[in-house]
Design a protein around this motif. Structure first.
Motif, PDB file in Angstrom:
ATOM      1  N   GLN A  18      14.595   5.037  -5.789  1.00 26.27           N
ATOM      2  CA  GLN A  18      15.330   4.207  -4.840  1.00 26.27           C
ATOM      3  C   GLN A  18      14.445   3.781  -3.665  1.00 26.27           C
ATOM      4  O   GLN A  18      14.555   2.657  -3.176  1.00 26.27           O
ATOM      5  CB  GLN A  18      16.566   4.949  -4.333  1.00 26.27           C
ATOM      6  N   ASP A  19      13.565   4.703  -3.214  1.00 26.86           N
ATOM      7  CA  ASP A  19      12.626   4.343  -2.140  1.00 26.86           C
ATOM      8  C   ASP A  19      11.672   3.248  -2.604  1.00 26.86           C
ATOM      9  O   ASP A  19      11.360   2.311  -1.864  1.00 26.86           O
ATOM     10  CB  ASP A  19      11.829   5.576  -1.700  1.00 26.86           C
ATOM     11  N   ILE A  20      11.198   3.382  -3.839  1.00 27.79           N
ATOM     12  CA  ILE A  20      10.291   2.380  -4.385  1.00 27.79           C
ATOM     13  C   ILE A  20      10.997   1.033  -4.510  1.00 27.79           C
ATOM     14  O   ILE A  20      10.451  -0.024  -4.168  1.00 27.79           O
ATOM     15  CB  ILE A  20       9.748   2.840  -5.756  1.00 27.79           C
ATOM     16  N   ASP A  21      12.238   1.069  -4.997  1.00 29.50           N
ATOM     17  CA  ASP A  21      13.007  -0.171  -5.137  1.00 29.50           C
ATOM     18  C   ASP A  21      13.248  -0.825  -3.772  1.00 29.50           C
ATOM     19  O   ASP A  21      13.173  -2.053  -3.644  1.00 29.50           O
ATOM     20  CB  ASP A  21      14.342   0.128  -5.816  1.00 29.50           C
ATOM     21  N   HIS A  22      13.513  -0.001  -2.750  1.00 31.05           N
ATOM     22  CA  HIS A  22      13.730  -0.532  -1.403  1.00 31.05           C
ATOM     23  C   HIS A  22      12.465  -1.200  -0.866  1.00 31.05           C
ATOM     24  O   HIS A  22      12.524  -2.300  -0.290  1.00 31.05           O
ATOM     25  CB  HIS A  22      14.164   0.605  -0.463  1.00 31.05           C
ATOM     26  N   THR A  52       0.838  -1.208   0.000  1.00 27.84           N
ATOM     27  CA  THR A  52       0.000   0.000   0.000  1.00 27.84           C
ATOM     28  C   THR A  52       0.869   1.253   0.000  1.00 27.84           C
ATOM     29  O   THR A  52       0.619   2.212  -0.752  1.00 27.84           O
ATOM     30  CB  THR A  52      -0.926  -0.003   1.219  1.00 27.84           C
ATOM     31  N   VAL A  53       1.900   1.260   0.857  1.00 26.45           N
ATOM     32  CA  VAL A  53       2.830   2.393   0.892  1.00 26.45           C
ATOM     33  C   VAL A  53       3.535   2.536  -0.451  1.00 26.45           C
ATOM     34  O   VAL A  53       3.724   3.649  -0.967  1.00 26.45           O
ATOM     35  CB  VAL A  53       3.863   2.209   2.021  1.00 26.45           C
ATOM     36  N   LEU A  54       3.911   1.400  -1.032  1.00 29.65           N
ATOM     37  CA  LEU A  54       4.576   1.414  -2.338  1.00 29.65           C
ATOM     38  C   LEU A  54       3.677   2.033  -3.397  1.00 29.65           C
ATOM     39  O   LEU A  54       4.130   2.843  -4.224  1.00 29.65           O
ATOM     40  CB  LEU A  54       4.948  -0.015  -2.723  1.00 29.65           C
ATOM     41  N   GLN A  83       2.314   6.707  -6.839  1.00 31.52           N
ATOM     42  CA  GLN A  83       1.355   7.707  -7.316  1.00 31.52           C
ATOM     43  C   GLN A  83       1.863   9.126  -7.123  1.00 31.52           C
ATOM     44  O   GLN A  83       1.477  10.041  -7.850  1.00 31.52           O
ATOM     45  CB  GLN A  83       0.020   7.525  -6.594  1.00 31.52           C
ATOM     46  N   THR A  84       2.702   9.318  -6.114  1.00 33.44           N
ATOM     47  CA  THR A  84       3.244  10.665  -5.844  1.00 33.44           C
ATOM     48  C   THR A  84       4.607  10.873  -6.500  1.00 33.44           C
ATOM     49  O   THR A  84       5.310  11.826  -6.188  1.00 33.44           O
ATOM     50  CB  THR A  84       3.371  10.883  -4.330  1.00 33.44           C
ATOM     51  N   GLN A  85       4.980   9.927  -7.385  1.00 33.99           N
ATOM     52  CA  GLN A  85       6.247  10.025  -8.101  1.00 33.99           C
ATOM     53  C   GLN A  85       7.419  10.166  -7.134  1.00 33.99           C
ATOM     54  O   GLN A  85       8.255  11.065  -7.241  1.00 33.99           O
ATOM     55  CB  GLN A  85       6.219  11.192  -9.096  1.00 33.99           C
ATOM     56  N   CYS A  86       7.440   9.267  -6.180  1.00 31.58           N
ATOM     57  CA  CYS A  86       8.507   9.264  -5.175  1.00 31.58           C
ATOM     58  C   CYS A  86       9.823   8.812  -5.818  1.00 31.58           C
ATOM     59  O   CYS A  86       9.849   8.286  -6.935  1.00 31.58           O
ATOM     60  CB  CYS A  86       8.124   8.335  -4.031  1.00 31.58           C
ATOM     61  N   ASP A  87      10.914   9.029  -5.077  1.00 28.53           N
ATOM     62  CA  ASP A  87      12.239   8.651  -5.558  1.00 28.53           C
ATOM     63  C   ASP A  87      12.259   7.152  -5.889  1.00 28.53           C
ATOM     64  O   ASP A  87      11.765   6.323  -5.133  1.00 28.53           O
ATOM     65  CB  ASP A  87      13.297   8.973  -4.495  1.00 28.53           C
TER      66      ASP A  87
END
Length: 256
Positions: A98-102, A85-87, A92-96
């Motif tokens: 690297q955070d998504i990969d983590h 869910t956090v992912l 959706q907010t176009q986060c970094d």
């Protein structure tokens, strides 16, 4: 004629002797019947106790299965689904990236852990030692684990035995984590062509075994050992708890 040679006297003695023999025979028969009745009652009592015990073990099995389902559901909901869910929100907010990969890495690791709990990977092909090594690996963050083995390489046990031994070790370690306040766990595995012996010892505070036997954890271990037709013993004191199991491998050696 002497009195003791008198036919009436002889007949009287014969009657007395026969009466004594009859009395002894009746007493003996009554004693045998009483002992037989006591033996039957004792066996019936033992049978009732055994049936009651098996009923309790069956109830324990049902409860343990429901608890396992609840735990897996909680793992999926609170851990894996939470991370996904956090992912999704971060995506959706176009986060970094690297955070998504983590988060993806954590989600994959969590899914792998849950899958491993349900059914250890390569169960058919991995050795019992390899499966146990993988099982205890995640617990090395909580304990210092000392794992020693002595294994006859020619012996390969059946998959049914592997999964039961793994579940028993998991149950022991979970109980240790919950109650023992231990820092070290010592595991010794010995496998020969026909026998298996496993001991798991901790340096925790111990517990009252009579009280512990009322819990689901120990009953679950007993149920698995009953299925394996093996023997087990638990010793506990202020220097820790030791669980020892012993099995005859004759019925569990793989023919493949």
């Amino acid at each position: 004629m002497e009195k003791w040679l008198d036919p009436k006297t002889i007949a009287l003695w014969i009657i007395i002797v026969l009466a004594v023999i009859s009395l002894l025979a009746v007493s003996f028969i009554r004693l045998v019947r009483i002992n037989f009745r006591r033996m039957v009652e004792q066996r019936l009592k033992e049978s009732r106790m055994q049936l009651e015990h098996q009923k309790q073990l069956l109830e324990t099995s049902v409860v343990a299965q429901e608890q396992e389902r609840t735990r897996i559901a909680a793992d999926l909901h609170d851990s894996l689904i939470g991370k996904l869910t956090v992912l999704r929100l971060k995506n959706q907010t176009q986060c970094d990236i690297q955070d998504i990969d983590h988060l993806l890495g954590e989600s994959i690791a969590e899914a792998r852990r849950i899958s491993h709990d349900l059914s250890p990977p390569m169960l058919d092909h991995a050795t019992l030692y390899e499966l146990l090594k993988n099982t205890i690996a995640p617990w090395k963050e909580q304990f210092k684990i000392h794992f020693h083995k002595s294994i006859n390489q020619e012996t390969e046990v059946h998959v049914d035995l592997k999964i039961q031994i793994i579940r028993i070790v998991q149950e022991i370690i979970i109980n240790t984590h919950k109650h023992a306040e231990a820092t070290d766990i010592f595991i010794n595995l010995r496998v020969s062509k026909k026998h298996l012996a496993l001991s798991v010892r901790d340096n925790g505070k111990g517990f009252d075994i009579n009280e512990g036997k009322k819990g689901i954890g120990l009953k679950n271990i007993e149920l698995r050992m009953l299925y394996l037709k093996g023997k087990y013993k638990i010793k506990s004191g202020n220097k820790g708890t030791t669980t020892i199991i012993a099995l005859n491998l004759t019925n569990f050696i793989s023919n493949e």
